[in-house]
Design a protein around this motif. Structure first.
Motif, short mmCIF file in Angstrom:
data_model
loop_
_atom_site.label_atom_id
_atom_site.label_comp_id
_atom_site.label_asym_id
_atom_site.label_seq_id
_atom_site.Cartn_x
_atom_site.Cartn_y
_atom_site.Cartn_z
N ARG A 105 0.80 -1.24 0.00
CA ARG A 105 0.00 0.00 0.00
C ARG A 105 0.84 1.28 0.00
NH1 ARG A 105 -5.04 -1.55 3.91
NH2 ARG A 105 -5.92 -3.19 2.62
N ASN A 159 -4.93 -2.31 12.29
CA ASN A 159 -5.44 -1.99 10.96
C ASN A 159 -6.94 -1.73 11.07
OD1 ASN A 159 -6.55 -4.58 11.14
ND2 ASN A 159 -4.91 -5.49 9.96
N CYS A 160 -7.57 -1.41 9.95
CA CYS A 160 -8.99 -1.05 10.02
C CYS A 160 -9.86 -2.27 10.36
CB CYS A 160 -9.43 -0.40 8.71
SG CYS A 160 -11.06 0.34 8.80
N ALA A 161 -9.41 -3.45 9.92
CA ALA A 161 -10.15 -4.67 10.27
C ALA A 161 -10.16 -4.82 11.80
CB ALA A 161 -9.49 -5.88 9.61
N ILE A 187 -14.28 -7.40 2.05
CA ILE A 187 -13.33 -6.36 1.70
C ILE A 187 -12.16 -6.94 0.90
CG2 ILE A 187 -11.75 -4.60 2.65
CD1 ILE A 187 -14.61 -3.91 3.17
N PHE A 191 -11.74 -10.84 4.56
CA PHE A 191 -12.43 -10.00 5.55
C PHE A 191 -13.90 -9.87 5.13
CE2 PHE A 191 -13.56 -5.80 7.39
CZ PHE A 191 -13.21 -6.04 8.71
N VAL A 232 -21.05 0.41 6.45
CA VAL A 232 -19.75 0.02 5.91
C VAL A 232 -19.67 0.52 4.48
CG1 VAL A 232 -18.24 -1.91 5.33
CG2 VAL A 232 -19.62 -1.99 7.41
N HIS A 233 -18.61 1.25 4.21
CA HIS A 233 -18.43 1.79 2.86
C HIS A 233 -18.19 0.63 1.89
CE1 HIS A 233 -17.37 4.34 -0.38
NE2 HIS A 233 -16.07 4.08 -0.34
N SER A 235 -16.40 -0.33 -0.41
CA SER A 235 -15.15 0.15 -1.00
C SER A 235 -14.90 -0.36 -2.40
CB SER A 235 -13.98 -0.28 -0.12
OG SER A 235 -14.11 0.27 1.14
N ASP A 265 -17.76 2.82 9.00
CA ASP A 265 -16.51 2.19 8.58
C ASP A 265 -16.21 2.65 7.16
OD1 ASP A 265 -14.42 0.60 7.81
OD2 ASP A 265 -15.43 -1.31 8.15
N LEU A 266 -15.29 3.63 7.06
CA LEU A 266 -15.02 4.26 5.77
C LEU A 266 -13.92 3.58 4.97
CD1 LEU A 266 -15.13 8.14 6.11
CD2 LEU A 266 -16.66 6.65 4.86
N GLY A 267 -13.03 2.93 5.65
CA GLY A 267 -11.94 2.23 4.95
C GLY A 267 -10.84 3.14 4.44
N SER A 298 -8.42 3.16 7.48
CA SER A 298 -7.06 2.62 7.44
C SER A 298 -6.05 3.75 7.39
CB SER A 298 -6.85 1.76 6.18
OG SER A 298 -7.71 0.67 6.16
N ASP A 300 -3.10 3.30 5.88
CA ASP A 300 -2.24 3.13 4.71
C ASP A 300 -3.00 3.12 3.38
OD1 ASP A 300 -3.46 0.70 5.22
OD2 ASP A 300 -1.64 -0.50 5.03
N LYS A 301 -4.22 3.66 3.38
CA LYS A 301 -4.91 3.84 2.10
C LYS A 301 -4.74 5.32 1.71
CE LYS A 301 -8.09 -0.05 2.59
NZ LYS A 301 -9.51 -0.43 2.79
N GLY A 400 -8.70 -1.32 -2.22
CA GLY A 400 -10.10 -1.47 -1.87
C GLY A 400 -10.93 -0.25 -2.25
C1 LIG Z 1 -9.92 -1.57 3.40
C2 LIG Z 1 -11.12 -1.58 4.26
C3 LIG Z 1 -11.09 -2.25 5.49
C4 LIG Z 1 -9.88 -3.02 5.96
O1 LIG Z 1 -8.84 -2.15 6.24
P1 LIG Z 1 -7.40 -2.73 6.67
O2 LIG Z 1 -6.68 -1.54 7.18
O3 LIG Z 1 -6.81 -3.33 5.45
O4 LIG Z 1 -7.63 -3.74 7.72
C5 LIG Z 1 -12.23 -2.22 6.27
N1 LIG Z 1 -13.34 -1.58 5.87
C6 LIG Z 1 -13.39 -0.92 4.69
C7 LIG Z 1 -14.66 -0.23 4.30
C8 LIG Z 1 -12.28 -0.90 3.85
O5 LIG Z 1 -12.34 -0.26 2.68
#
Ligand SMILES: *Cc1c(COP(=O)(O)O)cnc(C)c1O
Length: 473
Positions: A105, A159-161, A187, A191, A232-233, A235, A265-267, A298, A300-301, A400
């Motif tokens: 990433r 991480n976001c998870a 995702i 996940f 939850v977005h 993504s 949860d935007l991701g 996250s 790192d996105k 994602g």
């Molecule tokens: C990418 C994403 C995640 C997971 O994020 P990580 O940091 O890779 O664990 C969770 N929710 C959404 C909506 C995402 O886009």
């Protein structure tokens, strides 16, 4: 005339002639290698090499006893080289995908790398230098993140998870969490939301239909067993056509018990209006302003920092997260926090598009990418140049985000035969280079290649194409 040994000796004699591990270890050519890899591992590689030669002899390979030694040494060397290739090391990303999960990433800004280096020694991670007392872990990073997102508090996990699991478990364990059916997504990397709900110990209460969910569906689902509402977005895919779902503002305005937070949860963790680049990504601040109790994203996105999960939102909720035992298991390390602090400072300074590689690459004009392609081609020898052209292509955001979210870009296209072996040779060299094959051409999209890497990229392409006899035709 000297006859090959294999004709003089029978197979069992040859097998008896295989050198012993000890003999090989004494061999001066291997001494140096043994020192740098450690005795035990090295002995294992020697055994594997001996076994392989033994198998080949049994399968009728024609080799003289005088060559057995050399054959084994060569296999050991090949093994050492293969280990060196597998080391985690830099890759030139010529895929054009800015947030490439397989390539780790977001590449980090210089300031973050500097801070990571200094944080790898002892640090004031949990020490207040003023009072000399124990301080809150990464206290300043959390303050900066809260300021940046316009919220009361922030927290950082692995991480976001992990953020999703923590939030669900800490706030709704044993209770129902309401989610629209259209958001029960996978995702990637396994996940899948229903599994996440399960492992967090919450009950999935999916409402509405795949394409349409209304406010009244939420209203009907809220009762005393409700623990939270989550959005939850979506993504990595899009719904178009006959589609409805309430906005965060509408969800926040729903009548509900005070104990039921609205979680977004935007991701991607986007902070900016990216429409001038033709991209549609929701912004963290928009959700906060609309009244979300917590927003998860996250690091790192699109945020452009190290791998981590960032939770921002209201103090009453984040305090509950902090006291949950899972938090201790999911917390980020000092090096990550140092990099995140630097990334956050860059966002706050207003220099994000100048200093964060992810945003630099995203906002780069296609014409700039084209001129870099041309300059690389100009550095090639005439033999190599015959096989390349500069073509237009599309770079992906990745990580994602929607596959449809693309940026116009340019690539060096290598035509001719042997594209798969060529792509492999590019990957296995130093530095490794990852491109992509499309329509019988190997494309090297330079949107994701920094200027500092252009010279070595040109050298590697040149060396390979000059060596490839297929290219001359
Ligand atoms: C990418 C994403 C995640 C997971 O994020 P990580 O940091 O890779 O664990 C969770 N929710 C959404 C909506 C995402 O886009």
């Amino acid at each position: 005339m000297k006859l090959p040994w294999s004709l003089l000796l029978n197979k069992s004699e040859l097998l008896r002639g295989l050198p012993a591990v000890d003999e090989l270890l004494r061999h001066t050519e291997l001494t140096e290698l043994r020192r740098s890899h450690g005795h035990d591992l090295f002995v294992e590689w020697i055994r594997e090499a001996i076994n392989q030669v033994r198998r080949e002899l049994q399968n009728g390979r024609d080799v003289g006893t005088d060559q057995l030694f050399a054959a084994i040494i060569e296999l050991v060397r090949a093994r050492v080289n293969s280990e060196a290739q597998q080391v985690i090391r830099p890759v030139i990303n010529a895929t054009g995908t800015i947030l490439h999960t397989n390539l780790g990433r977001a590449p980090l800004p210089a300031l973050a790398i500097e801070r990571m280096r200094s944080a790898s020694a002892y640090t004031n991670l949990e020490l207040d230098l003023d009072s000399g007392e124990r301080g809150r872990r990464g206290a300043r990073v959390m303050k900066l993140l809260a300021r940046l997102s316009g919220t009361e508090e922030a927290m950082v996990v692995n991480n976001c998870a992990a953020a999703t699991v923590l939030v669900l478990q800490a706030l709704a364990f044993g209770k129902e969490v309401i989610i629209s059916r259209g958001q029960l997504v996978e995702i990637g990397g396994g996940f899948r939301l229903p599994d996440v709900f399960n492992s967090a110990g919450v009950i999935l209460r999916d409402i509405g239909t795949t394409n349409r969910t209304y406010c009244r569906d939420y209203e009907n689902a809220i009762h005393e067993a409700t623990g939270a509402i989550i959005r939850v977005h979506r993504s990595n895919f899009a719904q178009i056509g006959f589609v409805t779902e309430p906005s965060i503002a509408e969800l926040a305005a729903l009548w509900r018990p005070q104990s039921v937070p609205v979680i977004d949860d935007l991701g991607s963790g986007n902070l900016y209006d990216l429409s001038e680049f033709g991209l549609q990504e929701p912004r963290v601040a928009t959700s906060i302003e609309a009244g979300a109790d917590m927003v998860l994203f996250s690091g790192d996105k699109l945020f452009g920092g190290p791998q981590c999960g960032i939770i921002v939102g209201k103090k009453i909720w984040l305090e509950k997260l902090r006291s949950n035992p899972l938090m201790r298991a999911l917390r980020a390390d000092k090096v990550t926090l140092a990099a995140l602090e630097a990334t956050t400072e860059i966002h706050l300074s207003g220099n994000a598009f100048r200093q964060l590689p992810v945003l630099q690459m995203l906002s780069r004009a296609a014409e700039d990418v084209r001129s870099n392609c041309t300059s690389v081609v100009e550095q090639l020898s005439s033999a190599a140049r015959r096989r390349v052209t500069v073509v237009d292509c599309q770079s992906q955001l990745g990580g994602g985000t929607l596959p449809g979210q693309v940026l116009p870009s340019f690539a060096i296209a290598i035509g001719g035969p042997h594209l798969q072996p060529l792509a492999r040779a590019l990957r296995l060299g130093t530095p490794a280079i990852q491109g992509r094959i499309k329509d019988d051409r190997l494309l090297l999209d330079l949107r994701t290649v920094p200027d500092a890497e252009l010279k070595v990229l040109a050298e590697r392409i040149d060396a390979l194409l000059r060596d490839d006899p297929g290219g001359a035709s």
